[in-house]
Design an enzyme around this catalytic site. Structure first.
Site, PDB file in Angstrom:
ATOM      1  N   SER A   1      41.291  52.870  64.185  1.00 35.50           N
ATOM      2  CA  SER A   1      42.642  52.992  63.613  1.00 35.50           C
ATOM      3  C   SER A   1      43.331  54.285  64.024  1.00 35.50           C
ATOM      4  O   SER A   1      44.176  54.800  63.293  1.00 35.50           O
ATOM      5  CB  SER A   1      42.570  52.913  62.084  1.00 35.50           C
ATOM      6  OG  SER A   1      41.822  54.014  61.566  1.00 35.50           O
TER       7      SER A   1
ATOM      8  N   ALA B   1      45.821  54.607  69.375  1.00 32.36           N
ATOM      9  CA  ALA B   1      45.708  53.424  70.239  1.00 32.36           C
ATOM     10  C   ALA B   1      45.675  52.151  69.392  1.00 32.36           C
ATOM     11  O   ALA B   1      46.414  51.199  69.652  1.00 32.36           O
ATOM     12  CB  ALA B   1      44.454  53.519  71.108  1.00 32.36           C
TER      13      ALA B   1
ATOM     14  N   LYS C   1      36.213  52.869  60.355  1.00 29.24           N
ATOM     15  CA  LYS C   1      34.939  53.267  59.742  1.00 29.24           C
ATOM     16  C   LYS C   1      35.114  53.967  58.402  1.00 29.24           C
ATOM     17  O   LYS C   1      34.231  53.926  57.555  1.00 29.24           O
ATOM     18  CB  LYS C   1      34.175  54.195  60.689  1.00 29.24           C
ATOM     19  CG  LYS C   1      33.598  53.483  61.895  1.00 29.24           C
ATOM     20  CD  LYS C   1      32.390  54.198  62.463  1.00 29.24           C
ATOM     21  CE  LYS C   1      32.770  55.411  63.261  1.00 29.24           C
ATOM     22  NZ  LYS C   1      31.602  55.986  63.968  1.00 29.24           N
TER      23      LYS C   1
ATOM     24  N   GLU D   1      51.860  73.840  77.390  1.00 31.31           N
ATOM     25  CA  GLU D   1      50.420  74.036  77.261  1.00 31.31           C
ATOM     26  C   GLU D   1      49.801  74.237  78.636  1.00 31.31           C
ATOM     27  O   GLU D   1      50.478  74.100  79.663  1.00 31.31           O
ATOM     28  CB  GLU D   1      49.790  72.838  76.533  1.00 31.31           C
ATOM     29  CG  GLU D   1      50.263  72.704  75.100  1.00 31.31           C
ATOM     30  CD  GLU D   1      49.654  71.529  74.360  1.00 31.31           C
ATOM     31  OE1 GLU D   1      49.699  71.550  73.114  1.00 31.31           O
ATOM     32  OE2 GLU D   1      49.155  70.590  75.001  1.00 31.31           O
TER      33      GLU D   1
ATOM     34  N   ASP E   1      30.926  54.697  69.683  1.00 30.76           N
ATOM     35  CA  ASP E   1      30.613  53.311  69.319  1.00 30.76           C
ATOM     36  C   ASP E   1      31.144  52.298  70.337  1.00 30.76           C
ATOM     37  O   ASP E   1      30.427  51.409  70.783  1.00 30.76           O
ATOM     38  CB  ASP E   1      31.190  52.974  67.935  1.00 30.76           C
ATOM     39  CG  ASP E   1      30.680  53.904  66.851  1.00 30.76           C
ATOM     40  OD1 ASP E   1      29.526  54.351  66.962  1.00 30.76           O
ATOM     41  OD2 ASP E   1      31.423  54.179  65.904  1.00 30.76           O
TER      42      ASP E   1
ATOM     43  N   HIS F   1      37.029  71.977  74.616  1.00 30.81           N
ATOM     44  CA  HIS F   1      38.251  72.733  74.288  1.00 30.81           C
ATOM     45  C   HIS F   1      37.867  74.205  74.238  1.00 30.81           C
ATOM     46  O   HIS F   1      36.873  74.574  73.609  1.00 30.81           O
ATOM     47  CB  HIS F   1      38.832  72.286  72.949  1.00 30.81           C
ATOM     48  CG  HIS F   1      40.254  72.719  72.762  1.00 30.81           C
ATOM     49  ND1 HIS F   1      40.596  74.032  72.555  1.00 30.81           N
ATOM     50  CD2 HIS F   1      41.412  72.027  72.778  1.00 30.81           C
ATOM     51  CE1 HIS F   1      41.918  74.125  72.448  1.00 30.81           C
ATOM     52  NE2 HIS F   1      42.432  72.920  72.580  1.00 30.81           N
TER      53      HIS F   1
ATOM     54  N   HIS G   1      35.499  68.407  73.067  1.00 31.91           N
ATOM     55  CA  HIS G   1      36.791  68.010  72.527  1.00 31.91           C
ATOM     56  C   HIS G   1      37.214  66.594  72.916  1.00 31.91           C
ATOM     57  O   HIS G   1      37.788  65.871  72.114  1.00 31.91           O
ATOM     58  CB  HIS G   1      37.852  69.003  73.001  1.00 31.91           C
ATOM     59  CG  HIS G   1      39.221  68.760  72.455  1.00 31.91           C
ATOM     60  ND1 HIS G   1      39.488  68.726  71.106  1.00 31.91           N
ATOM     61  CD2 HIS G   1      40.405  68.529  73.072  1.00 31.91           C
ATOM     62  CE1 HIS G   1      40.787  68.499  70.914  1.00 31.91           C
ATOM     63  NE2 HIS G   1      41.356  68.364  72.092  1.00 31.91           N
TER      64      HIS G   1
ATOM     65  N   ARG H   1      41.097  66.307  81.693  1.00 29.77           N
ATOM     66  CA  ARG H   1      42.349  65.849  81.085  1.00 29.77           C
ATOM     67  C   ARG H   1      43.358  66.978  80.948  1.00 29.77           C
ATOM     68  O   ARG H   1      43.048  68.046  80.433  1.00 29.77           O
ATOM     69  CB  ARG H   1      42.062  65.261  79.697  1.00 29.77           C
ATOM     70  CG  ARG H   1      43.324  64.848  78.939  1.00 29.77           C
ATOM     71  CD  ARG H   1      42.966  64.218  77.625  1.00 29.77           C
ATOM     72  NE  ARG H   1      42.424  65.168  76.673  1.00 29.77           N
ATOM     73  CZ  ARG H   1      43.141  65.810  75.734  1.00 29.77           C
ATOM     74  NH1 ARG H   1      44.447  65.626  75.662  1.00 29.77           N
ATOM     75  NH2 ARG H   1      42.555  66.613  74.891  1.00 29.77           N
TER      76      ARG H   1
END
Length: 528
Positions: A11, A14, A33, A114, A215, A236, A343, A378
């Protein structure tokens, strides 16, 4: 048995994006969960990268992403996601997300910058963007009659044609544990989406919430999906170092607004490692901090923004300011103790631009997936953007698909298992696995360290598989089984990469290979 047109596992942003795009025309089940808003998306501080400013451009955003990704980003994927960035933000604004305003700026919103970005392009809601976005979308989900929330459920495994003895390779839903009744429920669906997030909890120190246990990656792998680039676990650079902080993240935006990294004696060190200083990409900054901590025998380094006006700090970083103050750190007066922590999972289940995996009817969206956007590292604030764009594309693909007739699905069979005799086995193995990953598969790796990690994982996996076969499932056992599976994928991927690139740095292979290639692992059931 529960039945839905579409079943979404997870939830975060995405999962929520998919649910809202599908719910007008499909009956949607949403498994989570814990509570609806408990997930990595909610904890995202910085914001969402998007081309909103006329001085910025799609080409610049693509270039910044490709540079950060160290040659491994898929250019078509990157272009597709960046080109749809403004549309995604417009959708959130239309839904009522309260992004921070700046009426003097042409967009009407404050954009921050950033590490790795050449422009100010991060739209945000103060320093709690994830919470603002997920709470807004969560209200829409709770009010929608076509969305059924299954809170406090954990998926155990996918129901596939292979498990049902049917030809082909298709997903038909999941078996899930209802944690409140302690019963395993069969949930059937024409389309199943893994939106379960990453695998940060495979490591001892992480900024991720406790739900990030790999999972979806493990379930997808067991169902026959390939995984890609699992060696690229992003650390991170700046996690708050404090015994009571519980891995609290200090947003990249603090460095974006002028925060300086220092040694305990006040010496600034980033310019010695990279000309971009504190605004170098995360892999560079994390390695630099790791180097300085090892060189000087430090427990942490310090991030200092106290030279800025106190009002500026309180306005831009109200949550970071308040949280640090609770722990006795006044960031308007003193530097923040920080360390790197795991991270983001840059790899995942291999998908196309509609989120489709190798298994028909099964999609993967968000951190669980490997689309090719993130490459070897990323770029900050691209992850929420990926959730929005690929989430919408996956929803469109599902809406265009023909309906299928679901086969007969048997109930979960636990007639041959008993209640566990000693649950200390689970907690001990959980701790041993995470420590082994932290010690041997961290920011700097060697062949020997990876071999040691794999040896321990093999032993743990045998023990966990035996436990899983003999005892009733529990939340902790399900998560541990997925963690050890995901840990093995990370280590095996790292062992295949004979170079140092992006987030994977090996002392045995310190150089770049001339050609950048993805690491793709194929499950045993798919191998020729």
């Amino acid at each position: 048995m529960l039945k839905f047109d579409v079943l979404i596992i997870g939830s975060g942003l995405a999962g929520m994006t998919l649910a809202l795009h599908l719910a007008e025309k499909r009956k949607v089940g949403l498994i989570t969960k814990r509570d609806l808003l408990e997930g990595s998306s909610t904890y995202a501080q910085g914001g969402i990268a998007a081309v909103l400013d006329t001085e910025d451009s799609v080409e610049d955003h693509i270039r910044d992403t490709l540079i950060a990704g160290a040659g491994l980003c898929d250019e078509d994927t990157t272009r597709f996601i960046v080109e749809h960035s403004k549309e995604a933000i417009d959708w959130l604004i239309k839904l009522g997300v309260p992004f921070t305003r700046d009426d003097e700026h042409q967009t009407g919103y404050h954009l921050t910058r950033e590490g790795g970005h050449s422009h100010r392009r991060i739209i945000h809601a103060a320093d709690a963007t994830g919470a603002a976005v997920t709470s807004t979308l969560g209200q829409k989900i709770k009010a929608h009659p076509n969305i059924t929330e299954l809170e406090h459920y954990i998926a155990i495994d996918l129901i596939t044609s292979q498990k049902l003895g049917l030809p082909g390779k298709r997903a038909y839903g999941v078996y899930a544990l209802d944690k409140q009744s302690d019963q395993v429920v069969t949930i059937a669906a024409q389309h199943t989406i893994l939106a379960s997030g990453g695998a940060g909890k495979v490591y001892l120190y992480t900024t991720n919430p406790d739900t990030a246990t790999g999972d979806g990656i493990a379930m997808g792998w067991r169902a026959g999906c390939r995984v890609g680039n699992m060696e690229f676990m992003q650390f991170h650079p700046t996690c708050l170092y404090h015994p009571h902080a519980k891995s609290f993240l200090i947003s990249e935006a603090v460095r974006g607004e002028g925060g300086i990294l220092k040694l305990p004696d006040g010496t600034r060190f980033m310019p010695q490692h990279d000309p971009r200083g504190e605004l170098a990409p995360r892999d560079v900054v994390a390695r630099a901090i790791d180097f300085e901590m090892k060189k000087h025998g430090l427990d942490c380094v310090y991030l200092d923004i106290s030279y800025k006006p106190a009002q500026f700090i309180k306005e831009h970083f109200p949550n970071i300011y308040a949280h640090c103050l609770e722990l006795g750190i006044d960031i308007t007066q003193q530097p923040i103790p920080v360390v790197p922590a795991v991270h983001f999972t840059c790899g995942g289940l291999v998908t196309d631009l509609a989120g489709r995996t190798d298994v028909t009817g099964l999609y993967a969206v968000g951190e669980v997936a490997h689309t090719g956007l993130h490459g070897a590292n990323r770029l900050a604030s691209n992850s929420l953007l990926e959730c929005l764009v690929i989430g919408k594309a996956a929803a469109a693909d599902i809406l265009a698909a023909d309906a299928i007739k679901l086969p007969a699905i048997p109930a979960w069979d636990d007639s041959r298992v008993t209640d566990p005799d000693e649950e200390v086995v689970i907690s001990h193995n959980w701790d041993e696995l995470r420590r082994a990953m932290w010690d041997y598969v961290g920011i700097v790796r060697t062949n020997k360290r990876l071999e040691r990690a794999l040896h321990r994982i093999d032993l743990l996996k045998d023990e966990i598989d035996e436990y899983y076969s003999n005892f009733h499932v529990s939340n902790d056992l399900i998560e541990l089984r997925n963690l050890v599976e995901t840990a093995e994928l990370i280590v095996r991927s790292a062992m295949q990469r004979k170079e140092s690139r992006g987030l994977h740095y090996s002392r045995d292979y310190p150089d770049l290979l001339p050609e950048a290639q993805d690491t793709v692992l194929t499950p045993p059931s798919r191998r020729e």
